[in-house]
Design a protein around this motif. Sequence first.
Motif, short mmCIF file in Angstrom:
data_model
loop_
_atom_site.label_atom_id
_atom_site.label_comp_id
_atom_site.label_asym_id
_atom_site.label_seq_id
_atom_site.Cartn_x
_atom_site.Cartn_y
_atom_site.Cartn_z
N GLU A 1 0.83 -1.20 0.00
CA GLU A 1 0.00 0.00 0.00
C GLU A 1 0.87 1.26 0.00
OE1 GLU A 1 -3.65 0.06 2.48
OE2 GLU A 1 -2.60 1.68 3.53
N ILE A 2 0.45 2.24 -0.78
CA ILE A 2 1.10 3.55 -0.76
C ILE A 2 0.13 4.52 -0.12
CG2 ILE A 2 1.96 5.45 -2.17
CD1 ILE A 2 2.99 3.38 -4.12
N GLN A 3 0.61 5.23 0.90
CA GLN A 3 -0.22 6.18 1.62
C GLN A 3 0.22 7.59 1.28
OE1 GLN A 3 0.19 4.91 5.67
NE2 GLN A 3 -1.29 3.28 5.41
N ILE A 4 -0.75 8.43 0.97
CA ILE A 4 -0.50 9.83 0.61
C ILE A 4 -1.25 10.70 1.60
CG2 ILE A 4 -0.74 11.56 -1.20
CD1 ILE A 4 -1.13 9.05 -3.13
N GLU A 5 -0.53 11.64 2.22
CA GLU A 5 -1.15 12.58 3.14
C GLU A 5 -0.91 13.99 2.62
OE1 GLU A 5 -0.07 12.04 7.23
OE2 GLU A 5 -0.13 9.86 7.04
N LEU A 6 -1.98 14.75 2.51
CA LEU A 6 -1.89 16.12 2.03
C LEU A 6 -2.56 17.05 3.03
CD1 LEU A 6 -3.11 14.58 -1.08
CD2 LEU A 6 -1.32 16.23 -1.44
N THR A 7 -1.95 18.20 3.25
CA THR A 7 -2.54 19.22 4.12
C THR A 7 -2.60 20.53 3.34
OG1 THR A 7 -0.38 19.78 5.05
CG2 THR A 7 -1.71 18.16 6.25
N GLY A 8 -3.46 21.42 3.78
CA GLY A 8 -3.60 22.71 3.10
C GLY A 8 -4.24 22.59 1.73
N ARG B 1 -6.28 12.01 3.10
CA ARG B 1 -5.47 10.81 3.24
C ARG B 1 -5.94 9.84 2.17
NH1 ARG B 1 -4.14 9.59 9.49
NH2 ARG B 1 -3.50 11.70 9.97
N ILE B 2 -5.01 9.43 1.35
CA ILE B 2 -5.33 8.57 0.22
C ILE B 2 -4.46 7.33 0.30
CG2 ILE B 2 -5.39 8.40 -2.31
CD1 ILE B 2 -5.46 11.56 -2.22
N SER B 3 -5.06 6.17 0.12
CA SER B 3 -4.33 4.91 0.09
C SER B 3 -4.50 4.26 -1.27
CB SER B 3 -4.84 3.95 1.17
OG SER B 3 -4.62 4.47 2.44
N LEU B 4 -3.40 3.84 -1.84
CA LEU B 4 -3.41 3.08 -3.08
C LEU B 4 -2.93 1.68 -2.74
CD1 LEU B 4 -1.67 5.69 -5.41
CD2 LEU B 4 -4.11 5.23 -5.21
N ARG B 5 -3.82 0.71 -2.80
CA ARG B 5 -3.47 -0.67 -2.43
C ARG B 5 -3.34 -1.50 -3.69
NH1 ARG B 5 -4.08 -3.86 2.30
NH2 ARG B 5 -4.89 -1.99 3.27
N CYS B 6 -2.14 -2.02 -3.91
CA CYS B 6 -1.89 -2.85 -5.08
C CYS B 6 -2.45 -4.24 -4.85
CB CYS B 6 -0.40 -2.94 -5.35
SG CYS B 6 0.31 -1.38 -5.85
N VAL B 7 -3.07 -4.77 -5.86
CA VAL B 7 -3.57 -6.14 -5.80
C VAL B 7 -2.39 -7.07 -6.06
CG1 VAL B 7 -5.91 -5.55 -6.49
CG2 VAL B 7 -4.24 -6.09 -8.24
N GLN B 8 -2.59 -8.33 -5.77
CA GLN B 8 -1.51 -9.30 -5.96
C GLN B 8 -1.04 -9.28 -7.41
OE1 GLN B 8 -2.57 -13.24 -4.78
NE2 GLN B 8 -0.45 -13.83 -4.49
N GLY B 9 0.25 -9.14 -7.59
CA GLY B 9 0.82 -9.08 -8.93
C GLY B 9 1.04 -7.66 -9.42
N GLY B 10 0.48 -6.68 -8.72
CA GLY B 10 0.67 -5.28 -9.11
C GLY B 10 1.70 -4.62 -8.21
N HIS B 11 2.31 -3.56 -8.70
CA HIS B 11 3.31 -2.84 -7.91
C HIS B 11 3.36 -1.38 -8.35
CE1 HIS B 11 6.80 -2.17 -5.43
NE2 HIS B 11 7.39 -1.59 -6.46
N MET B 12 3.54 -0.50 -7.37
CA MET B 12 3.72 0.92 -7.65
C MET B 12 4.94 1.40 -6.88
SD MET B 12 -0.15 2.45 -7.40
CE MET B 12 0.36 4.09 -7.86
#
Length: 89
Positions: A9-16, A57-68
């Motif tokens: 999982e890639i987590q993105i946090e943004l403020t402002g 707060r945004i999460s990008l969760r890769c499924v099995q076999g995927g990668h970011m």
Amino acid sequence: MRVCERGNEIQIELTGVAGRHEQILRAVFACRLSAAHSGDAHLLPQVSVKTRSNTMRISLRCVQGGHMEPDAVYRSLRQALFSVQPAAV
């Protein structure tokens, strides 16, 4: 903006970000599409979004076999959100 990786999982946090939620979501979905190397829809990362008036707060969760790559996500979002675009004439 903070981007970090936790497992698949890639987590993105943004403020402002007040008033820019739609622009940010467009950038995230464009980044998500470009991250799918094979173009197979079943390998696209799943997206989870939590918003408040001034934060996201945004999460990008890769499924099995995927990668970011977190660095690629960061660069793509930074370019989409913070690059100065020339004024229309």
